[in-house]
Enzyme design. Structure first.
Site, mmCIF file in Angstrom:
data_model
loop_
_atom_site.group_PDB
_atom_site.id
_atom_site.type_symbol
_atom_site.label_atom_id
_atom_site.label_comp_id
_atom_site.label_asym_id
_atom_site.label_seq_id
_atom_site.Cartn_x
_atom_site.Cartn_y
_atom_site.Cartn_z
ATOM 1 N N TYR A 301 115.914 -27.715 -28.876
ATOM 2 C CA TYR A 301 116.140 -27.099 -27.569
ATOM 3 C C TYR A 301 116.226 -28.110 -26.424
ATOM 4 C CZ TYR A 301 114.264 -22.932 -29.963
ATOM 5 O OH TYR A 301 114.022 -21.904 -30.839
ATOM 6 N N CYS A 326 115.405 -39.848 -40.593
ATOM 7 C CA CYS A 326 116.722 -40.479 -40.595
ATOM 8 C C CYS A 326 117.734 -39.609 -39.852
ATOM 9 C CB CYS A 326 117.178 -40.725 -42.032
ATOM 10 S SG CYS A 326 118.594 -41.821 -42.164
ATOM 11 N N GLU A 327 117.504 -39.407 -38.562
ATOM 12 C CA GLU A 327 118.360 -38.625 -37.667
ATOM 13 C C GLU A 327 118.228 -39.208 -36.261
ATOM 14 O OE1 GLU A 327 120.295 -35.993 -38.302
ATOM 15 O OE2 GLU A 327 119.653 -35.439 -40.335
#
Length: 401
Positions: A301, A326-327
């Protein structure tokens, strides 16, 4: 709070909930509606830990559930069936059947198709299904689009004319018993004006039904009360209650409230430790042992959560507070001014009691963290940290020769 002692005892990351603060919020909301018949039904989706539910059940709370699993949780925590409401836009036939067998207070119906399915299930079981219909009053809640639910473009509820048709059918049906009306226009509402507007629209609908002899008993105003994440002014509970009550002139109804976030958000903290700091060119990163799988609200959000380093002082500078997932979307805060940190320093993410652990996952094969409760000055474990064995326990392994 001595976070260092808690870290030594439980390791980080962990969730910490202040049960005494939740009790205070519950009492304040209940007191705001004391002039009329009312009942609080805590929305489990915000935080469904069994110890929390047991504590609320002892306060005589009811429970608003959006899956049959949540209904089972409420019952397991000691809730009486007549203190349980079953909501949700996608109930299955199996869920409806179990809800009827559990003899809960009522089912919030969200479509004509669902009501038809419920009627057939009730007929097969030889039971009358107590229902409320979720009315979509087409009122703008003025909140994040992902948590707005009261507009015609949203998937929730039915429009007024459809609701009228459904109530007339239910009133005549042998296996349906309409007992209430329900609306919920969205979450994290800091301005209660839209709730009052929606209450007025739905109250007029009830007056029309009363003229036809339906005699509904419950006026369910949903939840949605906002909390202060970034020093916003929270709704005045007295004004909130009076605004609802002013719309119900001449109606003898029990007011049902479904708070979730309002009760638990500010009572929860996510406590982590710094793994290390790194700098890419001029960009500073504080990497924590917690991550987006533990608290996804900032990633999902772009939600704001205050971040504190309770034992660190000194000059502050902008940094991104991130996890090890891993993002690139794995963050708790971006460009937040914070003091320098070292490996092992404690970081507290505030206002994390709602939609924190409840939305956590095992992404990247990370175990979900433990939950602690603070009550009467003592801290206790209310959910242990998962192990790797917990993560793979339900998987069927295929081993080749």
């Amino acid at each position: 709070m001595d976070y260092q002692k808690l870290k030594a005892r439980f390791q980080t990351p962990f969730y910490l909930y202040d049960f005494d603060r939740i009790k205070e919020r519950f009492g304040a909301l209940k007191n705001a509606f004391k002039a009329r018949k009312s009942q609080i039904f805590y929305a489990l989706k915000a935080n469904s830990n069994l110890s929390l539910l047991q504590m609320l059940a002892r306060l005589d709370s009811g429970f608003d559930c959006v899956s049959i699993g949540e209904v089972k949780r409420a019952l397991r925590a000691g809730a009486r069936p007549y203190k349980i409401i079953f909501s949700g836009v996608g109930k299955s036939e199996e869920e409806l059947e179990l809800a009827l067998k559990f003899e809960i207070l009522y089912i919030n119906v969200e479509s004509e198709a669902e009501m038809q399915l419920l009627e057939s299930v009730a007929k097969r079981l030889g039971k009358r299904a107590r229902i409320s219909i979720r009315v979509n009053p087409n009122v703008d809640a003025k909140t994040h689009p992902y948590i707005a639910t009261g507009l015609e473009e949203n998937k929730f509820g039915v429009e007024l004319e459809t609701a009228k048709k459904m109530y007339l059918h239910a009133f005549r049906a042998e296996f349906l018993e309409p007992v209430g009306v329900h609306f919920h226009i969205g979450s994290q509402l800091l301005d209660t004006g839209p709730i009052h507007e929606a209450a007025g629209i739905v109250a007029q609908l009830v007056r029309e039904f009363n003229a036809l002899g339906l005699g509904l008993k419950f006026f369910d105003i949903g939840g949605g009360l906002g909390v202060s994440y970034e020093r916003e002014a929270e709704p005045d509970l007295y004004a909130y209650a009076q605004g609802v009550l002013s719309q119900l002139s001449g109606l003898d109804l029990t007011i049902n409230l479904e708070p979730g976030r309002f009760l638990v958000a500010g009572a929860g903290e996510l406590v982590c430790s710094v793994l290390y700091e790194k700098t890419n060119k001029n960009k500073r990163f504080m990497v924590l042992d917690g991550a987006m799988n533990d608290l996804i609200r900032p990633s999902l959000y772009a939600a704001y959560h205050e971040v504190l380093l309770p034992y660190n002082e000194g000059e502050e500078s902008p940094c991104d507070v991130v996890g090890g997932i891993c993002e690139s979307g794995d963050f708790f805060a971006r460009d937040r001014r914070l003091p320098k940190s070292q490996s092992g320093d404690i970081v507290v993410v505030k206002n994390a009691g709602a939609y924190g652990f409840a939305m956590s996952s095992n992404y990247n094969t990370r175990p979900r963290i433990c939950e602690l409760a603070l009550e009467g000055g003592a801290v206790r474990l209310i959910r242990r940290r998962e192990s790797f064995e917990d993560l793979i326990a339900l998987e069927v392994e295929f081993l080749s020769d």
